[in-house]
Design a protein around this motif. Structure first.
Motif, short mmCIF file in Angstrom:
data_model
loop_
_atom_site.label_atom_id
_atom_site.label_comp_id
_atom_site.label_asym_id
_atom_site.label_seq_id
_atom_site.Cartn_x
_atom_site.Cartn_y
_atom_site.Cartn_z
N TRP A 178 44.94 46.25 37.90
CA TRP A 178 44.16 44.84 37.62
C TRP A 178 43.46 44.37 38.58
O TRP A 178 43.74 44.89 39.90
N ARG A 179 42.29 43.91 38.58
CA ARG A 179 41.33 43.13 39.67
C ARG A 179 41.35 41.64 39.21
O ARG A 179 41.36 41.29 37.86
N VAL A 180 41.11 40.96 40.06
CA VAL A 180 41.05 39.47 40.07
C VAL A 180 40.11 39.15 41.14
O VAL A 180 40.15 39.44 42.35
N VAL A 181 39.40 38.23 41.00
CA VAL A 181 38.50 37.62 41.86
C VAL A 181 38.68 35.97 42.12
O VAL A 181 39.18 35.57 41.32
N GLY A 192 29.10 32.31 50.68
CA GLY A 192 29.99 32.22 49.47
C GLY A 192 30.40 33.64 49.26
O GLY A 192 29.58 34.57 49.20
N MET A 193 31.66 33.73 48.66
CA MET A 193 31.79 34.94 48.17
C MET A 193 33.21 34.86 47.06
O MET A 193 33.66 34.12 46.94
N ALA A 194 33.11 36.00 46.65
CA ALA A 194 34.25 36.36 45.55
C ALA A 194 35.07 37.35 46.04
O ALA A 194 35.00 38.52 46.21
N LEU A 195 36.03 36.97 46.68
CA LEU A 195 37.18 37.96 47.25
C LEU A 195 37.92 38.81 46.16
O LEU A 195 38.35 38.33 44.83
N HIS A 210 36.80 44.66 50.93
CA HIS A 210 35.38 44.02 50.89
C HIS A 210 35.53 43.20 49.74
O HIS A 210 36.20 43.38 48.80
N PRO A 211 34.82 42.01 49.76
CA PRO A 211 34.53 41.14 48.53
C PRO A 211 34.00 42.12 47.35
O PRO A 211 33.25 42.88 47.56
N LEU A 212 34.17 41.45 46.17
CA LEU A 212 33.42 41.90 44.94
C LEU A 212 31.97 41.72 45.33
O LEU A 212 31.25 42.79 45.08
N HIS A 213 31.63 40.73 45.75
CA HIS A 213 30.05 40.08 46.24
C HIS A 213 30.20 38.82 46.97
O HIS A 213 31.14 38.19 46.90
N PHE A 214 29.11 39.02 47.75
CA PHE A 214 29.04 37.57 48.41
C PHE A 214 27.23 37.62 48.61
O PHE A 214 26.53 38.42 48.49
N ALA A 215 27.14 36.31 48.97
CA ALA A 215 25.76 35.89 49.13
C ALA A 215 25.54 34.83 50.14
O ALA A 215 26.27 33.59 50.52
N LYS A 216 24.73 35.08 51.22
CA LYS A 216 24.43 34.27 52.35
C LYS A 216 23.91 32.91 51.98
O LYS A 216 23.03 32.78 51.13
N GLY A 217 24.17 31.80 52.73
CA GLY A 217 23.58 30.41 52.54
C GLY A 217 23.94 29.88 51.09
O GLY A 217 23.05 29.13 50.69
N ARG A 270 33.78 52.66 41.05
CA ARG A 270 34.33 53.46 41.95
C ARG A 270 34.26 52.68 43.37
O ARG A 270 35.62 52.67 44.00
N LYS A 271 33.22 52.09 43.73
CA LYS A 271 33.41 51.48 44.94
C LYS A 271 33.82 50.03 44.75
O LYS A 271 33.97 49.15 45.83
N ASP A 272 34.20 49.50 43.56
CA ASP A 272 34.67 48.12 43.19
C ASP A 272 33.69 47.27 43.80
O ASP A 272 33.92 45.88 44.47
N ILE A 273 32.33 47.25 43.90
CA ILE A 273 31.35 46.50 44.04
C ILE A 273 30.50 45.95 43.10
O ILE A 273 30.10 46.75 42.21
N TYR A 274 30.11 44.70 42.96
CA TYR A 274 28.91 44.21 42.05
C TYR A 274 27.62 44.07 42.82
O TYR A 274 27.68 43.49 43.67
N THR A 275 26.65 44.60 42.10
CA THR A 275 25.25 44.36 42.90
C THR A 275 24.53 43.83 41.84
O THR A 275 24.26 44.46 40.79
N PRO A 276 23.83 42.56 42.16
CA PRO A 276 23.00 41.96 41.11
C PRO A 276 21.53 42.97 40.96
O PRO A 276 21.21 43.65 41.96
N ASP A 277 21.00 42.68 39.88
CA ASP A 277 19.87 43.48 39.62
C ASP A 277 18.67 43.10 40.89
O ASP A 277 18.66 42.20 41.19
N LYS A 278 17.87 44.29 40.94
CA LYS A 278 16.69 43.86 41.77
C LYS A 278 16.07 42.65 41.50
O LYS A 278 15.70 42.52 40.28
#
Ligand SMILES: *[C@@H]1O[C@H](CO)[C@@H](O)[C@H](O)[C@H]1NC(C)=O
Ligand SMILES: *[C@@H]1O[C@H](CO)[C@@H](O)[C@H](O)[C@H]1NC(C)=O
Ligand SMILES: *[C@@H]1O[C@H](CO)[C@@H](O)[C@H](O)[C@H]1NC(C)=O
Length: 554
Positions: A178-181, A192-195, A210-217, A270-278
């Motif tokens: 299971w995964r949870v954020v 800000g981040m999603a642990l 690593h978090p699932l995703h984070f964004a500066k500022g 596989r990396k368990d990382i979310y990347t926003p679209d370009k």
């Protein structure tokens, strides 16, 4: 909370608790009111109480789900609000997502990890509760296993203990984990981040490196939500489904600005990382679910109808003194189905179909032209509790205003060019909750602009005259909307309910929710108009209005 519809049945409720302050410590106004709001609603007529929006005396949005054909709503509630409280998880159930029955309180604090009052520490942790009897479709009783808390800030993991809250629905990957954020921030709040946490048994959770995703500022992320959406489909998708034709959405509620922003992107399991679209923007100028008052939302997947349903919380815009008089604070927006739009660039939202069962007494004004500088009343419907759908066709685009390249902020543009400011093509739209002499109204409208290479459609919710009461927050809201004013029609749907207005532009591409408290335009003294204050006429290809019946709410 997790709900798995395949095979083994799992109904869990993961909830954040703080042992130092109340739940959702950052929601200052809510906490302030908790200390005062024990008394029931005042007797007598309440013009601002909603007829079909979920509204207990005081409430905060949280999880919702469907289980054995019953919808469950869990929300935070302070039953004995004279003290800065220990809110409980209140519980209501529904079979249609419109009418709600109250149930016993689902979860109240009872164990060391959810009792608040541990001195000055402000320690946020994640606990687990499970239904006692899975054969009970109403899931009336919940128990907390002895293992709690499941996740907690420690010296080892270096998580800021006052910024660790609001778990997402968990999802299960093919690796059987299971995964949870959980929402969090780092670097004095700059990031800000999603642990991300993983678990094999839903009991023992380990924080990923690593978090699932984070964004500066972006500051603290509250109420993160993470879910898949199908590309090019009218159906929603279960949170644990991965595979082709699926994109992912990550939403966070920005504590600093109180907006729910989202990005669309890819989830690399596989990396368990979310990347926003370009090209995605993150933070306050990114895409939002709603460009008005709308916060702390969550989605859930309704497998009985294959929909993903979004539930959001709508703040007040009245003063604290008025809130205390009303004795309630905050409502829930109409549940919305949420899908990826056909170009995969944004989400589209639409009120759940079931809300249409409340419609009655339709009136039809289709096929009218509204001349430049005029308005027409939409007669007979109860304008204080109504649903309107209006489509506009633009016959001529010769006098479209040019956009000034400095006008990049749609909200400021809407405030500068409010409803009564004459334009070329537009403003045209609706004047809702309007008094007969237009001393009060809330305008929802479009305005067309021309840039060097295309037309731009601005959607505004002009709130500066919604009430003669000077203490209300009357901030105007606005957004540019991805619509083609030349070839298509511009559709606007508005749900009006005494003190709330939810507007859906261009089939739900952009939504704006307004909280308004007119003093004259209440009940039978509220009127509804379609207007056009541009210099060119516009055609109303379709206008249907309905009165809305009252829903049963608790
Ligand atoms: C569980 O719920 C079912 C359905 O409501 C009920 O018939 C049954 O008696 C319950 N079991 C217990 C142990 O309470
Ligand atoms: C932890 O969060 C709190 C609340 O936002 C903040 O006041 C404090 O500065 C944070 N601590 C660190 C070390 O970032
Ligand atoms: C609620 O609205 C008030 C007044 O408009 C604003 O000051 C406050 O920040 C809002 N709170 C949230 C949680 O949205």
């Amino acid at each position: 909370m997790a709900f798995c519809s395949h095979g083994v049945l799992l109904v869990f409720f993961l909830f954040s608790l703080l042992t130092g302050h109340g739940i959702e410590a950052s929601h200052q106004i809510y906490r302030r009111l908790q200390t005062t709001a024990a008394a029931p609603s005042p007797p007598g007529h309440q013009p601002y109480r909603t007829g079909y929006h979920f509204q207990p005396p005081k409430n905060w949005i949280n999880g919702a789900m469907i289980y054995i054909r019953v919808y469950h709503l869990f929300y935070q509630y302070n039953p004995n609000g004279m003290v800065l409280g220990r809110p409980v998880w209140a519980h209501s159930t529904s079979t249609d997502v419109v009418n709600w029955m109250p149930q016993e309180v689902a979860i109240s604090s009872s164990i060391p990890s959810d009792i608040n009052g541990c001195g000055s520490e402000n320690q946020q942790v994640q606990n687990l509760a499970v239904p006692k009897n899975l054969s009970d479709p109403y899931l009336r009783e919940w128990v907390k296993p002895a293992v709690n808390p499941l996740m907690a800030p420690t010296a080892m993991n270096k998580i800021n203990a006052s910024s660790f809250r609001d778990p997402t629905t968990a999802w299960l990957l093919p690796d059987k984990h299971w995964r949870v954020v959980i929402g969090n921030k780092r670097d004095q709040g700059h990031r800000g981040m999603a642990l991300l946490y993983r678990s094999k048994d839903f009991i023992h959770w380990a924080k990923a490196k690593h978090p699932l995703h984070f964004a500066k500022g972006t500051g603290m992320w509250e109420c993160p939500d993470f879910y898949p959406v199908y590309v090019d489909s009218i159906f929603g998708v279960d949170t644990s489904t991965m595979g082709p034709n699926i994109k992912h959405v990550l939403k966070a509620s920005l504590d600093d600005t109180k907006h729910d922003f989202y990005t669309i992107g890819s989830y690399d399991i596989r990396k368990d990382i979310y990347t926003p679209d370009k090209g995605s923007v993150e933070g306050d100028s990114s895409l939002r679910y709603d460009y008005g008052k709308y916060y702390a939302s969550k989605t859930f997947y309704d497998e009985s109808t294959r929909r993903r349903i979004l539930l959001g919380w709508v703040n007040e815009s009245s003063s604290t003194a008025d809130d205390m008089k009303k004795r309630w604070f905050g409502i829930h927006a109409t549940p919305r189905t949420i899908l990826l739009d056909e170009y995969g660039k944004q989400l589209v939202q639409w009120p759940i179909k079931e809300i249409e069962m409340l419609r009655e007494k339709p009136i039809d004004l289709s096929g009218k032209l509204i001349k430049q500088g005029s308005s027409i009343e939409v007669p007979t419907i109860t304008a204080a509790q109504a649903n309107v759908e209006i489509s506009f066709r633009l016959t001529k685009l010769t006098s479209v205003e040019n956009i000034d390249p400095a006008w990049t902020n749609p909200q400021l543009l809407c405030s500068r060019k409010e409803a009564m400011v004459q334009g070329g093509v537009g403003p045209f739209g609706l004047l809702t909750l309007a008094s007969k002499g237009l001393e009060e109204y809330t305008a929802i409208f479009f305005r067309i602009f021309k840039s060097p290479d295309n037309y731009m459609v601005l959607m505004c919710s002009d709130q500066i005259r919604f009430s003669l009461n000077p203490t209300n927050d009357k901030t105007t809201c606005g957004t540019f909307i991805d619509a083609d004013p030349i070839h298509g029609e511009l559709l606007l749907r508005t749900l009006i309910d005494h003190s709330v207005m939810e507007s859906f532009g261009a089939m739900g591409k952009n939504c704006i929710t307004a909280r308004v408290y007119p003093t004259l335009a209440i009940d039978d003294n509220a009127h509804l108009y379609a207007f056009n204050y541009g210099t060119e006429k516009v055609e109303i290809t379709r206008l249907t209005g309905w009165s809305m019946k009252k829903a049963h709410i608790n």
